[in-house]
Enzyme design. Structure first.
Site, PDB file in Angstrom:
ATOM      1  N   ASP A 279     -11.442   1.956   5.717  1.00  0.00           N
ATOM      2  CA  ASP A 279     -10.230   1.218   5.389  1.00  0.00           C
ATOM      3  C   ASP A 279      -9.162   1.473   6.449  1.00  0.00           C
ATOM      4  OD1 ASP A 279      -8.709  -0.345   3.364  1.00  0.00           O
ATOM      5  OD2 ASP A 279      -7.517   1.491   3.220  1.00  0.00           O
TER       6      ASP A 279
ATOM      7  N   GLU B 132     -12.457  -1.736   9.186  1.00  0.00           N
ATOM      8  CA  GLU B 132     -11.527  -2.820   8.880  1.00  0.00           C
ATOM      9  C   GLU B 132     -10.449  -2.773   9.961  1.00  0.00           C
ATOM     10  OE1 GLU B 132      -8.367  -4.276   5.450  1.00  0.00           O
ATOM     11  OE2 GLU B 132      -8.656  -2.150   5.874  1.00  0.00           O
TER      12      GLU B 132
END
Length: 518
Positions: free
Chosen positions: A205, A263
């Site tokens: 993330d 990401e």
């Protein structure tokens, strides 16, 4: 000497499971790990290679698990470690690998470290694990800089003792200080904890975050994650982040066959390619297709840009059309029957491309976004940026069977987000035996992608095509993919038709459609 077998993740089809919304086993209206385990047969039938599970760790759920209190645990709402181990074992027995979300940029406010930091003095070792600063001005009541959080609010929150702490997301998600040795050591401990339990990799993330520039200079307030180098944005993509990914890669390299995908909201292909150097990430999301409207020329430019990143990095491209943070593609492409046709067409385009693909749970059913009443919204962004920015519409639980909510998702009619009654025609049960359904299209496309020899090679050759259309050929495999975004049917290139997103009309490809040929 025989050629080495390519790593499994190089052209894998990953399936993102938004854990809260996939399947509920205990009747509380929230999806959980045993619910996923009970639906593994469906995922095997669909034909995916690997799962990506969104965070299931202990959390106050201020951001539905992306505010992690304990990264080496399972929140009771999702099950326990035994349920996780059973899920991994059963998935592996079916030939499905399991990857999980890693959230290294920040923790929850409820994390023991942050609780300790709040009780500690300014300048203490406890506060050094996070980004604490004194404020500006005579009384220190001005934030340390002008940074804005991803949710549109100031990125700093002041404590009663006068210091401020940084949070690039919600105040419940304080940013970690990645210069601190404790922070690095704890991440390695977390990586090894889950790798030792058999996970096959991680989705990282905010992989372009973590590292903060010395001095924390002000940002250009016009900057956003998609503006690239156009506006100065020191919040993200600082060069120091690469040392963190090198550390992660060193750990992964001690576990055979594991991988990490980042990401990364970075638009400059040269800077994005840096994340894919041999000692960093294996894969990096390129969100260009997500951000491109349904137009053949625009799509072609996005594909070329994404392939340029892969070429520059000597790494596979990574494609996706949706996830839990963006509108579902059916709604993004116009909604209704037109949105469904366009989403089906783009599925064939995406699955024809070389590299790895990430699907988002429910897209194989042709699910649209759902209009969630304001009083039922659960996304924290709805309260900081306004209800129009809520991501809840793409997070509604999946419909499995039956004619009315909760459609087999749960025994509880009160699901964590309300399910629309009109989804009765979109359930897995309704689509499985319908050869014209979106689910059947996905199943057939995934089977062809896995088994047909035409799906080989990393090169694309573009054909000449009518205005509003494109055609490319995979080399050396020979697959031809045609997309028609124009208003009229078009003739297909010579070749045998493998699959079309809709029925041909007099041998021609209709508007809002795609086809595969060999």
């Amino acid at each position: 000497m025989p050629e080495a077998t390519p790593p499994w993740w190089r052209d894998a089809v990953f399936y993102q499971v938004y854990v809260r919304s996939f399947a509920d086993s205990d009747g509380d209206g929230i999806g959980d790990l045993r619910g996923i385990r009970g639906r593994l047969g469906y995922l095997e039938l669909l034909g995916v290679d690997a799962l990506w599970l969104t965070p299931f760790y202990r959390s106050p759920m201020a951001d539905h698990g992306y505010d992690v209190e304990d990264p080496r645990s399972v929140d009771p709402v999702f099950g326990d470690l035994e349920a996780f181990d059973e899920l991994v074992a059963d998935a592996h027995a079916r030939g499905i690998r399991v990857t999980i979300d890693l959230v290294p940029n920040h923790t929850s406010r409820a994390h023991p470290w942050f609780t300790e930091a709040l009780a500690a003095r300014p300048g203490s070792a406890a506060r050094d694990r996070y980004v604490f600063r004194d404020g500006l001005g005579v009384t220190g009541d001005t934030p340390p800089n002008n940074w804005v959080s991803a949710y549109g609010e100031p990125a700093w929150t002041r404590l009663p003792d006068g210091q401020w702490y940084l949070h690039l997301f919600a105040p419940d998600q304080p940013d970690l200080n990645w210069v601190n040795a404790d922070v690095r050591a704890d991440l390695e401990r977390t990586l090894r904890f889950w790798l030792d339990r058999g996970v096959d990799g991680f989705r990282i993330d905010v992989a372009h975050g973590m590292a903060k520039p010395p001095g924390l200079p002000d940002m250009d307030l016009r900057a956003n994650p998609l503006s690239g180098a156009e506006h100065f944005d020191p919040r993200f993509d600082n060069d120091g982040v690469h040392e963190i990914h090198q550390m992660i890669r060193k750990v992964l390299d001690t576990y055979a066959g594991t991988m990490a995908v980042g990401e990364i909201w970075v638009t400059d292909h040269r800077r994005l390619a840096k994340y894919l150097r041999p000692d960093e990430l294996h894969l990096a999301f390129n969100f260009r297709l997500v951000l491109t409207h349904f137009d053949a020329d625009a799509m072609r430019a996005s594909i070329d840009h994404s392939l340029a990143v892969a070429t520059a990095a000597v790494a596979p491209a990574t494609w996706t059309l949706s996830n839990h943070d963006v509108w579902r593609q059916v709604s993004r492409y116009g909604g209704g029957a037109q949105g469904v046709r366009r989403a089906r067409a783009m599925t064939l385009v995406e699955l024809a491309l070389p590299g790895a693909v990430y699907l988002y749970n429910g897209e194989e059913l042709g699910l649209p976004n759902v209009d969630i009443p304001v009083e039922a919204m659960a996304d924290p962004r709805a309260w900081t940026s306004g209800p129009q920015h809520s991501r809840d519409g793409a997070r509604v639980p999946l419909p499995w069977e039956g004619d009315a909510p909760p459609f087999g998702f749960s025994r509880n009619e009160k699901t964590w987000l309300p399910m629309p009654p009109e989804w009765s025609a979109l359930t897995v049960e309704a689509q499985l035996e319908d050869t014209t359904s979106t689910l059947s299209l996905y199943r057939e496309a995934l089977e062809l992608r896995h088994e047909h020899p035409a799906f080989s090679g990393d090169e694309l050759q573009w054909y000449g095509a009518p205005a509003g259309c494109f055609a490319f050929r995979r080399e050396p495999g020979g697959l031809i993919c045609v997309l028609n975004t124009s208003a009229t049917p078009i003739a297909l290139p010579p070749g045998e038709l493998l699959l079309a997103s809709v029925e041909l009309v007099d041998g021609k490809l209709p508007p809002d459609a795609a086809a595969w040929l060999v």
